[in-house]
Design a protein around this motif. Structure first.
Motif, PDB file in Angstrom:
ATOM      1  N   GLN A 268      47.654  42.629  28.227  1.00  0.00           N
ATOM      2  CA  GLN A 268      48.262  42.475  26.880  1.00  0.00           C
ATOM      3  C   GLN A 268      49.834  42.256  26.975  1.00  0.00           C
TER       4      GLN A 268
ATOM      5  N   GLU B  32      53.493  40.704  28.363  1.00  0.00           N
ATOM      6  CA  GLU B  32      54.204  39.533  28.584  1.00  0.00           C
ATOM      7  C   GLU B  32      54.158  38.850  29.865  1.00  0.00           C
TER       8      GLU B  32
ATOM      9  N   ARG C 186      52.678  35.349  31.063  1.00  0.00           N
ATOM     10  CA  ARG C 186      53.529  34.203  31.574  1.00  0.00           C
ATOM     11  C   ARG C 186      52.954  34.017  32.855  1.00  0.00           C
TER      12      ARG C 186
ATOM     13  N   PRO D 130      46.310  32.690  27.624  1.00  0.00           N
ATOM     14  CA  PRO D 130      47.313  31.849  27.008  1.00  0.00           C
ATOM     15  C   PRO D 130      46.780  30.688  27.215  1.00  0.00           C
TER      16      PRO D 130
ATOM     17  N   ASP E 286      46.298  33.180  18.568  1.00  0.00           N
ATOM     18  CA  ASP E 286      47.511  33.816  17.978  1.00  0.00           C
ATOM     19  C   ASP E 286      48.765  32.651  18.128  1.00  0.00           C
TER      20      ASP E 286
ATOM     21  N   ASP F  66      51.494  32.255  17.439  1.00  0.00           N
ATOM     22  CA  ASP F  66      52.924  32.851  17.797  1.00  0.00           C
ATOM     23  C   ASP F  66      53.214  33.153  19.107  1.00  0.00           C
ATOM     24  N   ARG F  67      52.223  33.745  19.750  1.00  0.00           N
ATOM     25  CA  ARG F  67      52.216  34.189  21.117  1.00  0.00           C
ATOM     26  C   ARG F  67      51.484  33.086  21.970  1.00  0.00           C
ATOM     27  N   ARG F  68      50.663  31.996  21.327  1.00  0.00           N
ATOM     28  CA  ARG F  68      50.088  31.004  22.108  1.00  0.00           C
ATOM     29  C   ARG F  68      49.023  31.705  23.026  1.00  0.00           C
ATOM     30  N   VAL F  69      48.218  32.504  22.357  1.00  0.00           N
ATOM     31  CA  VAL F  69      47.661  33.353  23.187  1.00  0.00           C
ATOM     32  C   VAL F  69      46.151  33.286  22.400  1.00  0.00           C
TER      33      VAL F  69
END
Length: 434
Positions: free
Chosen positions: A85, A87, A91, A116, A145, A147-150
């Protein structure tokens, strides 16, 4: 950003051994997530993409040890699912395209995964529909998602099913296969990829306790099991490196012996180089490329221009078309290179044209190469590597050119080729890393 400075015109001589197969390594390393028991993998290439994936597994709390050069042990008995979960995980996995193959094992064993939109080469669209649709058919739910591109993947219970893949995707087949081995019941995958990498992954999974049949064909049948166990596995030699060395030897007029090539798993690669007029001599599991003063492109039986095109296995791998294209520039005769899969992979030809190559880019997928033989050597130039395979093709071009060339952005080359400058320098190349 690192660079290579290449002094062209030097012949190579001696022996060179290909590294372990990058594409296979990414698959079988992801497969260690399917069991809590120890898995040992030999002949692991020391390259950027593989090292980044191993580090990603370490960050997920997989126990990783390196008892010898090229050998790793993995034990995924204490996975930190909360890390998925973060970042940091998103990344790191976004920068590594091979990380998409952790989805199948994680969903199969733990019922959830996060992924992602992945990165990798800038060679055109590389869609993930085959991965997602196949795993969805097994019972998983995908939520995106924006917004998070996930993508978040959840599955309470995977169940076997029949599926017909829309394309014979190698990584897609691997991902679905790794999810299906722990699904309840029977899964049938039609139009499955059947590359040697998939055959190796299937053999490894079967040793771990999976029940996969049809290995080597495009129809895989998987009888789901409740658990998998530890095993030991050795990765094949990298067929892309073998092909790169064949082309490099011919284009530089060198006499080299390529050791331990896994010849029986090379498919039509040797014969495809022979169609360019290159002498490829099998010596057991080795390949000898004698000195070529010149090499002449063959024609089809009816006299029409030779076409070299990629295709799903057992056709020619698309990863070698960049090498075939650059090697054809110094042949005698003409050839049409047809790259069917990726619409941006041939855009590096403008760099070869600047070096004096006679190439007509017909469209994003096709290029006609007019080989002028060694009457006209390529000129040295300053180049930028756009992706792994174009990068090695440009390196081959620079090694055969007159003068000193510079290739920037060689991190792309390092992603797929282990210590390539050191290994080539040992057999006579003049490559300096800046």
């Amino acid at each position: 950003m690192s660079s290579f400075v290449i002094e062209g015109g030097h012949k190579l001589s001696g022996e060179i051994t290909p590294q372990g197969a990058k594409n296979e390594a990414l698959e079988v390393i992801c497969a260690v997530l399917l069991t809590p028991e120890k898995v040992t993998i030999h002949n692991v290439p020391d390259i950027l993409d593989v090292n980044n994936l191993i580090q990603l597994l370490r960050d997920m709390r997989v126990k990783v040890e390196r008892p010898a050069v090229g050998t790793y042990t993995f034990q995924a008995d204490d996975i930190d699912l909360e890390y998925l979960q973060t970042e940091e995980f998103l990344r790191k996995s976004a920068s590594l395209r091979g990380s998409v193959m952790v989805v199948g094992p994680l969903v199969a064993r733990f019922g959830k995964a996060m992924i992602p939109k992945p990165g990798g080469d800038k060679i055109g669209r590389r869609r993930l529909d085959t991965h997602f649709v196949g795993i969805q058919k097994l019972g998983a739910t995908f939520t995106y998602d924006p917004d998070r591109r996930v993508y978040e993947v959840v599955a309470e219970h995977l169940r076997g099913t029949y599926m017909l893949l829309d394309e014979a995707s190698v990584t897609g087949t691997a991902n679905i296969l790794m999810a299906a081995v722990l699904a309840e019941g029977k899964t049938t995958i039609y139009n499955a990829a059947c590359e040697p990498y998939l055959q190796q992954l299937s053999a490894m999974l079967n040793r771990m306790g999976a029940r996969i049949s049809g290995v080597g064909s495009n129809l895989l049948t998987i009888e789901g099991v409740s658990e998998l166990h530890g095993t030991e596995h050795t990765i094949l030699p990298d067929m892309i490196e073998v092909g790169s060395f064949i082309g490099m030897a011919a284009m530089t007029g060198s006499d080299i012996l390529i050791k331990n090539t896994g010849y029986d798993k090379l498919g039509i690669i040797p014969d495809s180089f022979r169609r360019l007029g290159i002498t490829v001599e099998q010596q057991g599991d080795d390949i000898h490329i004698p000195t070529h003063d010149s090499y002449e492109i063959d024609t089809f039986i009816d006299g029409s221009i030779m076409t070299i095109a990629d295709a799903p296995w057992p056709g020619l791998t698309p990863d070698l078309l960049s090498v075939f294209l650059v090697v054809a520039t110094q042949a005698v005769g003409s050839v049409l290179i047809h790259q069917k899969m990726f619409e941006s992979r041939l855009f590096f030809v403008d760099k070869l044209i600047d070096m004096g190559a006679q190439i007509i880019l017909c469209d994003p997928h096709r290029a006609t190469v007019i080989g002028l033989g060694n009457r006209f050597k390529l000129r040295a130039s300053t180049l930028v590597s756009p992706d792994i395979r174009a990068g090695i093709a440009l390196l081959i071009a620079a090694m055969s050119a007159e003068g000193t060339s510079t290739i920037h952005n060689i991190d792309q080359i390092d992603r797929g080729y282990q210590d390539i400058d050191k290994r080539l320098n040992q057999i006579g190349a003049r490559i300096t890393r800046l």
